[in-house]
Design a protein around this motif. Structure first.
Motif, short mmCIF file in Angstrom:
data_model
loop_
_atom_site.label_atom_id
_atom_site.label_comp_id
_atom_site.label_asym_id
_atom_site.label_seq_id
_atom_site.Cartn_x
_atom_site.Cartn_y
_atom_site.Cartn_z
N LEU A 1 21.72 16.87 21.57
CA LEU A 1 20.61 16.45 20.74
C LEU A 1 19.76 15.37 21.42
CD1 LEU A 1 22.19 16.40 17.17
CD2 LEU A 1 21.09 18.25 18.41
N SER A 2 20.40 14.48 22.15
CA SER A 2 19.65 13.43 22.85
C SER A 2 18.74 14.03 23.91
CB SER A 2 20.61 12.43 23.49
OG SER A 2 21.37 11.76 22.50
N ALA A 3 19.21 15.09 24.58
CA ALA A 3 18.40 15.73 25.62
C ALA A 3 17.22 16.49 25.00
CB ALA A 3 19.26 16.66 26.45
N ARG A 4 17.48 17.15 23.86
CA ARG A 4 16.45 17.99 23.24
C ARG A 4 15.48 17.17 22.40
NH1 ARG A 4 12.84 20.02 21.38
NH2 ARG A 4 12.52 22.14 20.56
N PHE A 5 15.98 16.12 21.74
CA PHE A 5 15.14 15.30 20.86
C PHE A 5 15.25 13.83 21.29
CE2 PHE A 5 16.86 18.81 18.19
CZ PHE A 5 15.67 19.49 17.98
N PRO A 6 14.51 13.41 22.31
CA PRO A 6 14.64 12.04 22.84
C PRO A 6 14.26 10.95 21.85
CG PRO A 6 12.75 13.19 23.80
CD PRO A 6 13.53 14.21 23.06
N ASP A 7 13.49 11.29 20.82
CA ASP A 7 13.08 10.29 19.82
C ASP A 7 14.05 10.21 18.65
OD1 ASP A 7 10.78 9.65 21.28
OD2 ASP A 7 9.64 11.27 20.33
N LEU A 8 15.16 10.96 18.73
CA LEU A 8 16.13 10.98 17.64
C LEU A 8 17.10 9.81 17.78
CD1 LEU A 8 16.72 12.87 15.23
CD2 LEU A 8 18.45 13.98 16.64
N ASP A 9 17.25 9.05 16.72
CA ASP A 9 18.17 7.90 16.68
C ASP A 9 19.44 8.35 15.96
OD1 ASP A 9 19.43 5.46 16.57
OD2 ASP A 9 18.12 4.65 15.00
N LEU A 10 20.43 8.81 16.72
CA LEU A 10 21.65 9.35 16.13
C LEU A 10 22.54 8.25 15.57
CD1 LEU A 10 22.62 12.13 18.68
CD2 LEU A 10 22.09 12.47 16.27
N ARG A 11 23.01 8.44 14.35
CA ARG A 11 23.92 7.49 13.70
C ARG A 11 25.16 8.27 13.22
NH1 ARG A 11 21.16 2.76 12.11
NH2 ARG A 11 19.49 2.43 13.62
N PRO A 12 26.13 8.54 14.12
CA PRO A 12 27.32 9.31 13.73
C PRO A 12 28.29 8.48 12.89
CG PRO A 12 27.47 8.66 16.02
CD PRO A 12 26.11 8.22 15.55
N ARG A 13 28.98 9.16 12.00
CA ARG A 13 30.00 8.50 11.15
C ARG A 13 31.17 9.45 10.99
NH1 ARG A 13 28.11 7.40 5.27
NH2 ARG A 13 26.42 6.40 6.44
N GLU A 14 32.38 8.94 11.17
CA GLU A 14 33.59 9.76 11.03
C GLU A 14 34.26 9.46 9.70
OE1 GLU A 14 37.89 9.54 13.07
OE2 GLU A 14 36.30 10.07 14.49
N ALA A 15 34.58 10.51 8.95
CA ALA A 15 35.27 10.35 7.67
C ALA A 15 35.82 11.70 7.24
CB ALA A 15 34.32 9.78 6.61
N VAL A 16 36.71 11.67 6.25
CA VAL A 16 37.28 12.92 5.73
C VAL A 16 36.22 13.67 4.93
CG1 VAL A 16 39.64 12.04 5.71
CG2 VAL A 16 38.19 11.78 3.67
N THR A 17 36.47 14.95 4.70
CA THR A 17 35.47 15.83 4.12
C THR A 17 34.94 15.32 2.78
OG1 THR A 17 36.45 17.75 5.21
CG2 THR A 17 35.03 18.18 3.32
N LYS A 18 35.81 14.92 1.87
CA LYS A 18 35.36 14.48 0.55
C LYS A 18 34.39 13.32 0.65
CE LYS A 18 36.86 13.06 -4.06
NZ LYS A 18 35.72 12.12 -4.18
N LYS A 19 34.68 12.37 1.52
CA LYS A 19 33.79 11.23 1.69
C LYS A 19 32.45 11.67 2.25
CE LYS A 19 32.41 6.96 2.25
NZ LYS A 19 31.82 6.23 1.09
#
Length: 296
Positions: free
Chosen positions: A116-134
């Motif tokens: 995604l960083s290569a394809r959309f350089p203006d994208l500010d990715l904010r990943p978050r890890e959590a279980v499915t329900k959350k």
């Protein structure tokens, strides 16, 4: 007269979510005193308390509970207006909050970020890890834009886009490498190491072994796939892991990996997002890119 602002609502929503001034301030990237000042100002505007302040955590008053529900609706609408503007520009850009379940994040997230960083350089990715329900709850309440989870989630308000399917494999102690591979019924009688409750992968493993989550059995639990594999290496039992985790999790453990007998257990991983999100078209493009990058 001072008016309620979007900033007030975002700060209050973070406080309602975390139940703690310190964690909410960290999530909002402001100082704790600044957050406390903003909440005091909001209560003064309303003329009534929203928060019961305790020594260790906060609780919402009755007004605070009702206000939190309305604030989430307003913030979700504001975010969708911003997404509508982003959608009119074509390419994805700006902040993109994406959730990933723990049994996928360490193995797929690097590929997602690079692609995604290569394809959309203006994208500010904010990943978050959590279980499915959350993740699903956060999606519905507008705290996430999309999430990578095991399908189906069966939530009517969400769009599900399959990315790929993968098998589960059996991880046994190294000395068991030449033993026959047990079938599902036999696995149900062995000491099976599972992720703790709340992980969808746990339920999938139990389903394959025809075991009830509530049934008494000789098993142990871990908080991550890495912990489970290391426990297997120590001779404590056996476990199931998704194939994508094999290379990373078994490289430093004295274990053997075996393909299970047919019909083999599988899971489908997909991207989900709110049906009302104006960026749905871009999310479909994004999902297809992630799927193609993984299979390349």
């Amino acid at each position: 007269m001072t008016q309620i602002t979007i900033r007030h609502l975002r700060y209050f929503e973070a406080l309602a979510q975390h139940g703690h001034f310190g964690r909410a301030a960290e999530a909002c990237t402001i100082s704790q005193p600044a957050l406390s000042l903003q909440m005091k100002e909001l209560e003064e505007i309303l003329g009534s308390p929203l928060i019961e302040r305790g020594a260790r955590q906060i609780r919402l008053t009755a007004l605070g509970e009702a206000f939190a529900l309305r604030a989430r609706d307003i913030l979700r609408s504001v975010d969708e207006l911003a997404n509508l503007a982003r959608a009119s520009m074509g390419a994805l850009g700006g902040q993109f909050r994406i959730g990933v379940i723990p049994t996928v994040a360490p193995y797929l997230l690097p590929t997602v970020i690079q692609t995604l960083s290569a394809r959309f350089p203006d994208l500010d990715l904010r990943p978050r890890e959590a279980v499915t329900k959350k993740l699903v709850d956060d999606l519905i309440e507008g705290r996430l834009d999309a999430a990578i989870v095991a399908l189906p989630v069966s939530e009517p308000s969400l769009t599900e886009y399959p990315l790929f399917s993968e098998e589960f494999v059996l991880v046994r102690p190294g000395q068991d490498a030449k033993l026959p591979v047990p079938n599902a019924d036999t696995l149900g009688t062995m000491r099976l190491l599972l992720l703790e409750e709340g992980h969808c992968f746990r339920d999938q493993a139990l389903s394959f072994c025809k075991m009830s989550s509530a049934a008494p059995r000789d098993l142990m639990e871990g908080s991550s796939l890495s912990t489970l594999v290391q426990m297997v290496g120590a001779g404590i039992g056996v476990t199931l892991i998704p194939r994508m985790a094999v290379m990373i999790e078994t490289r430093n453990a004295e274990v053997s990996v075996a393909q299970l007998r047919s019909p083999r257990p599988t899971r489908t991983i997909g991207l989900v997002w709110r049906k009302t999100n104006p960026l749905s078209g871009q999310f479909e493009t994004l999902a297809a890119m992630v799927r193609d990058a993984r299979s390349a």
